[in-house]
Design a protein around this motif. Structure first.
Motif, PDB file in Angstrom:
ATOM      1  N   LYS A 638      21.174  37.134  44.535  1.00 57.43           N
ATOM      2  CA  LYS A 638      20.267  36.671  43.909  1.00 57.43           C
ATOM      3  C   LYS A 638      19.954  38.262  42.832  1.00 57.43           C
ATOM      4  N   CYS A 639      20.613  38.932  43.316  1.00 62.42           N
ATOM      5  CA  CYS A 639      20.044  40.051  42.876  1.00 62.42           C
ATOM      6  C   CYS A 639      21.701  40.967  42.483  1.00 62.42           C
ATOM      7  N   ILE A 640      22.545  40.130  42.548  1.00 63.19           N
ATOM      8  CA  ILE A 640      23.903  40.679  41.419  1.00 63.19           C
ATOM      9  C   ILE A 640      23.938  39.378  40.357  1.00 63.19           C
ATOM     10  N   ARG A 641      23.290  38.366  40.001  1.00 66.71           N
ATOM     11  CA  ARG A 641      23.367  37.661  39.129  1.00 66.71           C
ATOM     12  C   ARG A 641      23.558  38.278  37.724  1.00 66.71           C
ATOM     13  N   ARG A 642      22.350  39.009  37.589  1.00 69.04           N
ATOM     14  CA  ARG A 642      22.552  39.123  36.007  1.00 69.04           C
ATOM     15  C   ARG A 642      24.123  40.600  35.877  1.00 69.04           C
ATOM     16  N   ALA A 643      24.267  41.488  37.169  1.00 72.77           N
ATOM     17  CA  ALA A 643      25.666  41.813  36.432  1.00 72.77           C
ATOM     18  C   ALA A 643      26.828  41.335  36.457  1.00 72.77           C
ATOM     19  N   ALA A 644      26.357  40.344  37.380  1.00 70.15           N
ATOM     20  CA  ALA A 644      28.251  39.346  37.250  1.00 70.15           C
ATOM     21  C   ALA A 644      28.094  38.605  36.216  1.00 70.15           C
ATOM     22  N   GLU A 645      27.065  38.084  35.113  1.00 80.77           N
ATOM     23  CA  GLU A 645      27.050  37.560  33.979  1.00 80.77           C
ATOM     24  C   GLU A 645      28.191  38.214  32.670  1.00 80.77           C
ATOM     25  N   VAL A 646      28.100  39.468  33.189  1.00 80.45           N
ATOM     26  CA  VAL A 646      29.192  40.538  32.155  1.00 80.45           C
ATOM     27  C   VAL A 646      30.551  41.320  32.643  1.00 80.45           C
ATOM     28  N   TRP A 647      30.216  41.201  33.991  1.00 79.78           N
ATOM     29  CA  TRP A 647      31.191  41.540  35.085  1.00 79.78           C
ATOM     30  C   TRP A 647      32.112  40.747  36.234  1.00 79.78           C
ATOM     31  N   TYR A 648      30.932  40.228  36.351  1.00 81.65           N
ATOM     32  CA  TYR A 648      32.260  39.030  36.783  1.00 81.65           C
ATOM     33  C   TYR A 648      33.572  38.978  36.378  1.00 81.65           C
ATOM     34  N   VAL A 649      34.954  39.141  37.244  1.00 76.03           N
ATOM     35  CA  VAL A 649      35.651  38.406  36.240  1.00 76.03           C
ATOM     36  C   VAL A 649      36.877  37.434  37.505  1.00 76.03           C
ATOM     37  N   PRO A 650      36.853  36.093  37.582  1.00 76.97           N
ATOM     38  CA  PRO A 650      37.822  35.466  38.397  1.00 76.97           C
ATOM     39  C   PRO A 650      38.794  35.646  38.603  1.00 76.97           C
ATOM     40  N   SER A 651      39.081  35.446  39.711  1.00 74.54           N
ATOM     41  CA  SER A 651      40.328  35.694  40.653  1.00 74.54           C
ATOM     42  C   SER A 651      40.866  34.458  41.948  1.00 74.54           C
ATOM     43  N   ASN A 652      41.102  34.414  42.414  1.00 76.06           N
ATOM     44  CA  ASN A 652      42.527  33.370  43.265  1.00 76.06           C
ATOM     45  C   ASN A 652      40.727  32.899  44.366  1.00 76.06           C
ATOM     46  N   ILE A 653      39.967  33.560  44.180  1.00 71.71           N
ATOM     47  CA  ILE A 653      39.114  33.857  45.310  1.00 71.71           C
ATOM     48  C   ILE A 653      37.729  32.805  44.418  1.00 71.71           C
ATOM     49  N   ASN A 654      37.457  32.119  45.382  1.00 71.73           N
ATOM     50  CA  ASN A 654      36.333  31.681  44.278  1.00 71.73           C
ATOM     51  C   ASN A 654      35.082  31.644  44.906  1.00 71.73           C
ATOM     52  N   ILE A 655      33.377  31.398  44.115  1.00 72.65           N
ATOM     53  CA  ILE A 655      32.857  31.868  44.357  1.00 72.65           C
ATOM     54  C   ILE A 655      32.035  30.778  44.460  1.00 72.65           C
ATOM     55  N   THR A 656      30.760  30.203  45.502  1.00 70.29           N
ATOM     56  CA  THR A 656      30.629  29.224  45.606  1.00 70.29           C
ATOM     57  C   THR A 656      29.362  29.128  44.534  1.00 70.29           C
ATOM     58  N   GLU A 657      28.983  27.748  44.187  1.00 73.13           N
ATOM     59  CA  GLU A 657      27.330  27.811  43.916  1.00 73.13           C
ATOM     60  C   GLU A 657      26.557  28.601  44.282  1.00 73.13           C
ATOM     61  N   SER A 658      26.728  28.369  45.061  1.00 72.67           N
ATOM     62  CA  SER A 658      25.056  29.176  46.454  1.00 72.67           C
ATOM     63  C   SER A 658      25.012  29.895  45.920  1.00 72.67           C
ATOM     64  N   SER A 659      26.389  31.296  45.814  1.00 75.89           N
ATOM     65  CA  SER A 659      26.211  32.585  45.831  1.00 75.89           C
ATOM     66  C   SER A 659      25.838  32.820  44.491  1.00 75.89           C
ATOM     67  N   ILE A 660      26.431  32.408  43.188  1.00 77.19           N
ATOM     68  CA  ILE A 660      26.237  32.826  42.097  1.00 77.19           C
ATOM     69  C   ILE A 660      26.049  31.700  41.033  1.00 77.19           C
TER      70      ILE A 660
END
Length: 669
Positions: A638-660
């Motif tokens: 949950k502490c990573i979500r705010r940073a991921a809103e800007v810096w997450y770049v989708p790749s072949n590895i999917n992220i579950t909704e429970s993660s982000i």
């Protein structure tokens, strides 16, 4: 927006740089603000032994019962043989007479045995029968001394002058119609804390009034001269009034020089630390006796002050008093016309045995034999009209009857052509050390907080869609910028790491026994102890070192660790790593933590268990570092979500909704 921020940053940097350059140019300029033509001699300089006084200075003796016994035996040799051979009218012992450090070299306290050595050496060598010995305290003589009446103030009972003159004082010597005044300036703190917070001296209003009173008692006259001496350079003395120490000394129109010690040649960085202060007097720092075994020979000859720093046991010793060395001519106090009209070269020469002969040579001319006039004074006729323009070299050759030989040369100029002191010497003696410490401390404080707040604010603007997301670039600077950005979005990391340096500027660093049995509190801006307040000075330097050696490295390590955790969460990087990678990952923090443990241990040795336990500066910072590092290693998703809103770049590895929250991420990207 990025261009605007960059432009503002460049503009502010240019302003600060311009202010700094202006300050340095003003500092290094050679013009003197002192009034001219007051104390300039009109006495004819011939071969007469009149109007001449020579004297010595020794500083930073550091008599120790734990280290270097030769320091003591050679000091005894100095008092016996050197003083006996030179026969000075006065010897100035300018502070740090004893070492006052514990066997481990970390703690500090007064050891009576060291003071007994000092007293006994002076007594056994019958120093009082040979000369007027003027000693004064240094900061080491004041370590762990609550006040002048303290039993730990051994200077009072074991020094020559301490009983009658526990602080600033003066002595006067009158020879015929010339009055020579020697005025000691005691800037030791009261109370005197243990090291290291006793590095900067201070003159309070009471002591300033006493010094002004002593100055008022001196007789004004065209042939009267005052030599100021003390332990601290003027750059290392703060005052509680608007008057700076240089202004106080400069107002005394008869003051020609201030000699001091304390800086120990800055560890060899500045072996010759001399300058001409703008207030109109020379300031000369003498290298220490402790390691370098140097002393200073000085003379006032027909109103001209000359000196030479000499290595112990280096015989013969000589000093050219006319013509005076060009670098040290003081145009506001000395009349070059007197040298231009002089009839003789004048040289003082000393040795352990009788001087056999002295000869001189100017430029590439012939050697000229000097005639012994009286005592150590040798003279040779000359015609200064031949040397009225530019620089000239005078070389001296001295031999005693035991075959010891010494030769040296110096530059003189009779037209007032100036020579400049070294930049490092000027910076060491003409600046304000406390101001520099403050600039370094608060500059580093701003560097570690303002950018962090700015990055956090920019993130909020980007997250709200008010700014465009930065483009990803492959560069080291941008990589670290992204890491600090991600760290700034994690509240449990961001707030402790930016509040800590702010706390160092405001809150107490420690509470402990700072002076004898008196509990005190240390802040960056001052020390409270024994009912007194000591304004912050070296505390700022100590705080700067803490920020540079601990907090800034911790910032980088924490930012890097948070970024690695961000990668683990967003890209599902496996946690299993090789031993080599684990070592590389945790080694930087381990080094920082270990260094801080060592510093905390040294602080405990210096100030004791109470200061160690109640010490946010050193001890508690270890707890802070441990918590921050642990948190950054195990940040929840949950502490990573705010940073991921800007810096997450989708790749072949999917992220579950429970993660982000994918919807938020996809909306942003």
């Amino acid at each position: 927006m990025r261009i605007t921020v960059f432009t503002i940053g460049i503009f502010i940097s240019m302003i600060l740089l311009a202010i700094f350059i202006t300050y340095v140019i003003n500092l290094l300029s050679t013009s003197s603000g002192a009034s001219e033509d007051y104390n300039k001699t009109n006495i004819n300089i011939t071969d007469s032994p009149d109007h001449l006084l020579w004297f010595l200075q020794v500083s930073d003796i550091h008599i120790s019962i734990f280290k270097d016994p030769n320091r003591i035996t050679e000091f005894k040799e100095f008092c016996d043989l050197t003083v006996g051979a030179i026969k000075p009218s006065v010897v100035l012992a300018s502070g740090d007479l004893t070492d006052a450090k514990t066997k481990d070299g970390i703690g500090s306290e007064q050891f009576e045995a060291e003071w007994r050595y000092y007293r006994d050496i002076l007594k056994e060598t019958r120093i009082k029968d040979k000369t007027l010995w003027l000693d004064i305290r240094g900061n080491h003589d004041n370590f762990n001394v609550a006040d002048l009446s303290s039993k730990q103030n051994f200077f009072t009972n074991y020094s020559i002058q301490g009983k009658l003159h526990p602080k600033s004082y003066m002595y006067q010597i009158k020879k015929r119609n010339v009055l020579y005044t020697f005025m000691g300036i005691d800037a030791c703190l009261e109370p005197g804390p243990k090291r290291p917070f006793n590095f900067i001296g201070m003159l309070d209003d009471v002591e300033i009034n006493e010094i002004n009173s002593l100055i008022d008692k001196t007789e004004l006259g065209p042939n009267n001269y005052t030599v100021f001496f003390g332990h601290f350079p003027t750059s290392c003395i703060v005052t509680t009034s608007n008057d700076k120490v240089r202004d106080i000394l400069g107002r005394h129109k008869q003051g020609i020089v201030y000699v001091c010690g304390h800086l120990h040649k800055l560890g060899g960085l500045i072996p010759k630390m001399y300058t001409l202060q703008k207030a109109g007097f020379l300031e000369l720092e003498l290298g220490d006796w402790m390691d370098n075994r140097v002393y200073r020979l000085m003379a006032i000859d027909h109103g001209f002050f000359s000196f030479k720093d000499i290595q112990h046991r280096d015989w013969p010793v000589f000093l050219v008093t006319n013509p005076k060395e060009a670098l040290f001519i003081n145009p506001s106090k000395e009349n070059l016309e007197a040298i231009r009209n002089s009839t003789h070269i004048r040289i003082l020469a000393f040795s352990l045995s009788m001087i056999d002969f002295v000869k001189v040579k100017i430029n590439d001319g012939e050697w000229i034999n000097c005639k012994r006039i009286k005592g150590p004074l040798f003279a040779a006729p000359w015609n200064p009209k031949n040397y009225l323009r530019g620089f000239h070299n005078i070389e001296v050759y001295v031999k005693d009857i035991d075959g010891r030989i010494k030769s040296d040369n110096q530059i003189f100029a009779l037209d007032g052509t100036p020579l400049s002191f070294g930049i490092l010497s000027k910076l060491a003696l003409m600046t304000d050390a406390t101001l520099i410490f403050k600039v370094f401390f608060f500059g580093t404080l701003i560097l570690t907080t303002v950018p962090a707040f700015a990055i956090r604010y920019v993130h909020l603007l980007v997250a709200d869609g008010k700014l465009v997301k930065p483009k990803i670039r492959k560069s080291l600077c941008f990589s670290w910028f992204r890491k600090f950005w991600i760290m700034s979005t994690v509240d449990r990391i961001f707030w402790p790491i930016v509040i800590y340096p702010i706390y160092l500027a405001i809150g107490p660093w420690t509470v402990g026994y700072l002076v004898e049995n008196h509990v005190g509190t240390i802040f960056a801006w001052g020390i409270f102890v024994h009912g007194a307040f000591l304004p912050g000075a070296f505390t700022y330097a100590y705080g700067f070192l803490q920020l540079v050696s601990f907090h800034i490295p911790l910032l980088f390590v924490t930012a890097n660790t948070v970024y690695f955790r961000f990668q683990e969460v967003t890209k599902k990087i496996g946690k299993k790593q090789s031993i080599k990678k684990l070592i590389c990952r945790h080694l930087p923090f381990s080094v920082i933590f270990l260094m801080q443990v060592i510093m905390a241990y040294l602080f405990w040795l210096a100030y004791g268990s109470l200061a160690f336990l109640l010490g946010p500066l050193r001890t508690w910072s270890l707890v802070l570092a441990g918590i921050l590092y642990y948190q950054s290693l195990r940040l929840p998703e949950k502490c990573i979500r705010r940073a991921a809103e800007v810096w997450y770049v989708p790749s072949n590895i999917n992220i579950t909704e429970s993660s982000i929250e994918l919807s938020t991420i996809q909306k942003t990207n």
